[in-house]
Design a protein around this motif. Structure first.
Motif, short mmCIF file in Angstrom:
data_model
loop_
_atom_site.label_atom_id
_atom_site.label_comp_id
_atom_site.label_asym_id
_atom_site.label_seq_id
_atom_site.Cartn_x
_atom_site.Cartn_y
_atom_site.Cartn_z
N ASN A 1 -2.42 1.24 -3.99
CA ASN A 1 -1.53 0.08 -3.95
C ASN A 1 -0.40 0.22 -4.94
OD1 ASN A 1 -3.17 -1.57 -2.09
ND2 ASN A 1 -4.66 -1.43 -3.73
N TRP A 2 0.70 -0.46 -4.63
CA TRP A 2 1.85 -0.48 -5.53
C TRP A 2 2.40 -1.90 -5.56
CZ3 TRP A 2 6.88 -1.80 -4.17
CH2 TRP A 2 7.14 -1.94 -2.80
N THR B 1 0.86 -1.19 0.00
CA THR B 1 0.00 0.00 0.00
C THR B 1 0.89 1.24 0.00
OG1 THR B 1 -0.13 0.11 2.41
CG2 THR B 1 -1.85 -1.15 1.26
N TYR B 2 0.30 2.35 -0.38
CA TYR B 2 1.04 3.60 -0.29
C TYR B 2 0.07 4.73 -0.02
CZ TYR B 2 -0.16 6.35 -4.38
OH TYR B 2 -0.82 7.14 -5.28
N GLU B 3 0.62 5.82 0.48
CA GLU B 3 -0.16 7.03 0.74
C GLU B 3 0.53 8.22 0.09
OE1 GLU B 3 -1.91 5.88 5.15
OE2 GLU B 3 -0.27 7.34 5.00
N LEU B 4 -0.27 9.11 -0.45
CA LEU B 4 0.21 10.41 -0.89
C LEU B 4 -0.23 11.37 0.20
CD1 LEU B 4 1.43 12.37 -2.92
CD2 LEU B 4 -0.78 12.42 -4.10
N LYS C 1 10.06 -3.25 -13.22
CA LYS C 1 9.04 -2.21 -13.37
C LYS C 1 8.28 -2.06 -12.07
CE LYS C 1 8.71 -2.78 -18.30
NZ LYS C 1 7.91 -3.14 -19.43
N PHE C 2 7.70 -0.89 -11.92
CA PHE C 2 7.00 -0.50 -10.70
C PHE C 2 5.61 -0.04 -11.10
CE2 PHE C 2 5.92 3.08 -7.90
CZ PHE C 2 6.01 2.47 -6.67
N LYS C 3 4.56 -0.66 -10.55
CA LYS C 3 3.18 -0.32 -10.90
C LYS C 3 2.51 0.35 -9.72
CE LYS C 3 -1.20 -2.14 -12.43
NZ LYS C 3 -2.20 -2.76 -11.64
N ILE C 4 1.79 1.42 -10.02
CA ILE C 4 1.02 2.11 -8.99
C ILE C 4 -0.41 2.22 -9.49
CG2 ILE C 4 1.54 4.45 -9.79
CD1 ILE C 4 2.09 5.01 -6.73
N ASP C 5 -1.38 1.83 -8.63
CA ASP C 5 -2.78 1.77 -9.05
C ASP C 5 -3.38 3.14 -9.33
OD1 ASP C 5 -2.59 -0.94 -8.76
OD2 ASP C 5 -3.80 -1.05 -6.95
#
Length: 162
Positions: free
Chosen positions: A102-103, A80-83, A111-115
């Protein structure tokens, strides 16, 4: 001859002592640990350039207010991530948490995916960044975005907040 033996034994002894000194072990971190630390890790944007061709680049960070560029991306090891708002807010009534999503890593962690992300005022969904650089202190990724009907290559660099 005895003197040579004594000197030889002394040199061997000194070499043995020097070779037994503590050696710093290099511990390789996983990509997840580089991105999210052991539980979570904060990042701040330092550079972002958009281009249609490699010749014409638009600096996206210098044109933004500090209340936008000081925002933090906080990545957690659980994906998970927060801005979050940074030190300053454009509007004092704005909430501290701008969004959460989510990431994940894809393609063998290249590669890096961010929802979902709001990047300098533009909302992007299911965005995949090719990892250009990922270390304890710097993350750089590039992706292609479509903004108002024009396709751009975006290269963004983030610095870990300590």
């Amino acid at each position: 001859m005895k003197l040579h033996k004594i000197v030889f034994v002394m040199v061997l002894g000194m070499l043995a002592i020097w070779s037994c000194k503590d050696k710093k072990e290099t511990v390789l971190k996983s990509r997840t640990e580089l991105m999210a630390g052991t539980s979570s890790k904060s990042w701040k944007i330092t550079k972002a350039e958009a281009s249609i061709t490699t010749d014409a680049k638009i600096d996206l960070v210098s044109t933004q207010q500090a209340c936008i560029t000081d925002n933090l991306l906080v990545f957690a090891v659980n994906g998970t991530y927060e801005l979050r708002e940074g030190a300053s807010k454009c509007n004092a009534a704005d909430p501290d948490l701008i969004l959460s999503s989510n990431w994940s890593f894809t393609d063998n962690e290249t590669k890096f995916k961010i929802d979902r992300i709001v990047f300098l005022g533009v909302e992007l969904k299911d965005t995949v960044f090719e990892i250009v650089d990922l270390s304890d202190n710097v993350f750089t990724g590039k992706t292609n975005i479509d903004y108002k009907g024009t396709k751009y290559q975006l290269v963004a660099t983030f610095q870990a907040v300590k």
